[in-house]
Design a protein around this motif. Structure first.
Motif, PDB file in Angstrom:
ATOM      1  N   THR A   1       0.830  -1.208   0.000  1.00  0.00           N
ATOM      2  CA  THR A   1       0.000   0.000   0.000  1.00  0.00           C
ATOM      3  C   THR A   1       0.864   1.259   0.000  1.00  0.00           C
ATOM      4  OG1 THR A   1      -0.192  -0.175   2.419  1.00  0.00           O
ATOM      5  CG2 THR A   1      -2.001  -1.048   1.099  1.00  0.00           C
TER       6      THR A   1
ATOM      7  N   HIS B   1       1.921   1.808  -3.492  1.00  0.00           N
ATOM      8  CA  HIS B   1       0.816   2.401  -4.261  1.00  0.00           C
ATOM      9  C   HIS B   1       0.778   3.918  -4.049  1.00  0.00           C
ATOM     10  CE1 HIS B   1      -0.465  -1.498  -5.391  1.00  0.00           C
ATOM     11  NE2 HIS B   1      -1.146  -1.798  -4.302  1.00  0.00           N
TER      12      HIS B   1
ATOM     13  N   GLY C   1      -0.269   5.235   2.282  1.00  0.00           N
ATOM     14  CA  GLY C   1      -1.047   4.009   2.159  1.00  0.00           C
ATOM     15  C   GLY C   1      -1.844   3.765   3.428  1.00  0.00           C
ATOM     16  N   SER C   2      -2.952   3.069   3.285  1.00  0.00           N
ATOM     17  CA  SER C   2      -3.792   2.737   4.437  1.00  0.00           C
ATOM     18  C   SER C   2      -4.363   1.347   4.247  1.00  0.00           C
ATOM     19  CB  SER C   2      -4.923   3.754   4.590  1.00  0.00           C
ATOM     20  OG  SER C   2      -5.826   3.348   5.594  1.00  0.00           O
ATOM     21  N   LYS C   3      -4.187   0.510   5.256  1.00  0.00           N
ATOM     22  CA  LYS C   3      -4.732  -0.844   5.188  1.00  0.00           C
ATOM     23  C   LYS C   3      -6.154  -0.893   5.701  1.00  0.00           C
ATOM     24  CE  LYS C   3      -0.170  -2.917   5.896  1.00  0.00           C
ATOM     25  NZ  LYS C   3       0.679  -3.747   6.787  1.00  0.00           N
TER      26      LYS C   3
ATOM     27  N   THR D   1      -5.224   9.281   1.208  1.00  0.00           N
ATOM     28  CA  THR D   1      -4.939   7.911   1.620  1.00  0.00           C
ATOM     29  C   THR D   1      -5.236   6.966   0.461  1.00  0.00           C
ATOM     30  OG1 THR D   1      -7.168   7.779   2.577  1.00  0.00           O
ATOM     31  CG2 THR D   1      -5.359   8.322   4.062  1.00  0.00           C
TER      32      THR D   1
ATOM     33  N   LYS E   1      -5.253   2.848  -0.954  1.00  0.00           N
ATOM     34  CA  LYS E   1      -5.288   1.441  -0.553  1.00  0.00           C
ATOM     35  C   LYS E   1      -4.969   0.482  -1.695  1.00  0.00           C
ATOM     36  CE  LYS E   1      -8.488   2.003   3.288  1.00  0.00           C
ATOM     37  NZ  LYS E   1      -9.805   1.664   3.873  1.00  0.00           N
ATOM     38  N   ALA E   2      -4.991   0.982  -2.907  1.00  0.00           N
ATOM     39  CA  ALA E   2      -4.742   0.118  -4.061  1.00  0.00           C
ATOM     40  C   ALA E   2      -4.033   0.931  -5.138  1.00  0.00           C
ATOM     41  CB  ALA E   2      -6.059  -0.445  -4.602  1.00  0.00           C
TER      42      ALA E   2
END
Length: 284
Positions: free
Chosen positions: A13, A16, A119-121, A148, A150-151
């Motif tokens: 992430t 990304h 990135g953020s999960k 943020t 995520k992909a």
């Protein structure tokens, strides 16, 4: 020139987020990207009051592992710098030891970036309630906009952006930031008010506030929408799904302490649960 800070933990992430940052060169001629990795200082495990004995062994092993990890991160940063050497953008990296959020927050204050991309999960359930995430803390406290990710998110695919607000407060800074985002992404913008049972109002009232905001700041190519849902968070996420938005934009008041625990934050909840990028900006 636009200055971008990318907190980086070498996860997919995070990559990304970095890819999104580097793609800004497609719309900006001068982009300065600063990548920061904060390595948490290990907590000692020994319980002995006098030192020595078996309790010192885990501490020693932790120190060895930590030193090896520092060297690994330095090598990885060197590889990143070599990868982006000669690119259209300026690239620099920094390794910091200590608390993750504190390190990122200090970097924001010191470098004054125009944008943070990270990135953020996401999280849910008990983990969300007890721990929260460093991403949420950055969103709550950053003095600049935060995106943020995520992909994998190519910037040329950013065609629809949803800006969710109640449009009750006129804010020159917010309007300026939204206009700048319009220029960056050249996307179709939806201005939406979420209507909920607990905070119901007529469509006419909501639409008039959106129109007033649009007229005051001279926005163009805007679609105004009213969306009914059981909560603000679910309404924002559902509306973004319905129009197949590529990004959600919203402001946060950055509440902390007891007030934050009581009221929560719609922006942080959306960041946590959205499957698409979220742009947030803390208002005063």
């Amino acid at each position: 020139m636009i200055k971008v800070l990318v907190p980086f933990d070498f996860s997919p992430t995070a990559q990304h987020a970095l890819n999104f940052a580097t793609s800004l060169t497609e719309v900006y001629h001068h982009v300065e990207i600063s990548v920061i990795h904060v390595l948490e200082t290990p907590v000692t495990t020994g319980m002995g009051t006098m030192g020595g004995g078996l309790e010192s062994i885990p501490d020693f092993q932790n120190q060895i592992f930590y030193m090896e990890l520092i060297e690994t991160r330095k090598k990885q940063f060197k590889e990143l710098e070599e990868q982006y050497e000669g690119s259209k953008f300026s690239f620099k990296s920094k390794l910091v030891l200590g608390n993750v959020f504190k390190g990122i927050n200090e970097a924001i204050q010191k470098e004054s970036p125009d944008l943070v991309i990270m990135g953020s999960k996401g999280s849910s359930g008990l983990e969300e309630v007890i721990i929260g995430s460093n991403t949420e803390k950055v969103v709550r406290n950053a003095s600049c906009p935060v995106i943020t990710i995520k992909a994998d998110t190519p910037i040329d695919k950013m065609k629809k952006v949803v800006f969710a607000s109640d449009f009750r407060e006129s804010d020159d800074h917010v309007a300026g930031r939204i206009k700048r985002m319009q220029a960056i992404f050249d996307a179709e913008f939806y201005f939406v008010v979420i209507n909920t049972p607990g905070n119901f109002e007529t469509t006419r009232e909501s639409m008039e506030r959106i129109r007033t905001f649009v007229r005051k700041y001279q926005f163009e190519n805007i679609k105004a929408e009213i969306y009914n849902s059981l909560s603000e968070e679910s309404g924002i996420l559902e509306f973004a799904d319905d129009v197949q938005a590529d990004m959600i934009a919203m402001t946060t008041h950055g509440r902390t302490g007891l007030l934050h625990l009581i009221t929560g934050s719609i922006a942080e909840d959306v960041v946590n649960h959205s499957k698409r990028p979220v742009w947030t900006y803390k208002t005063k």
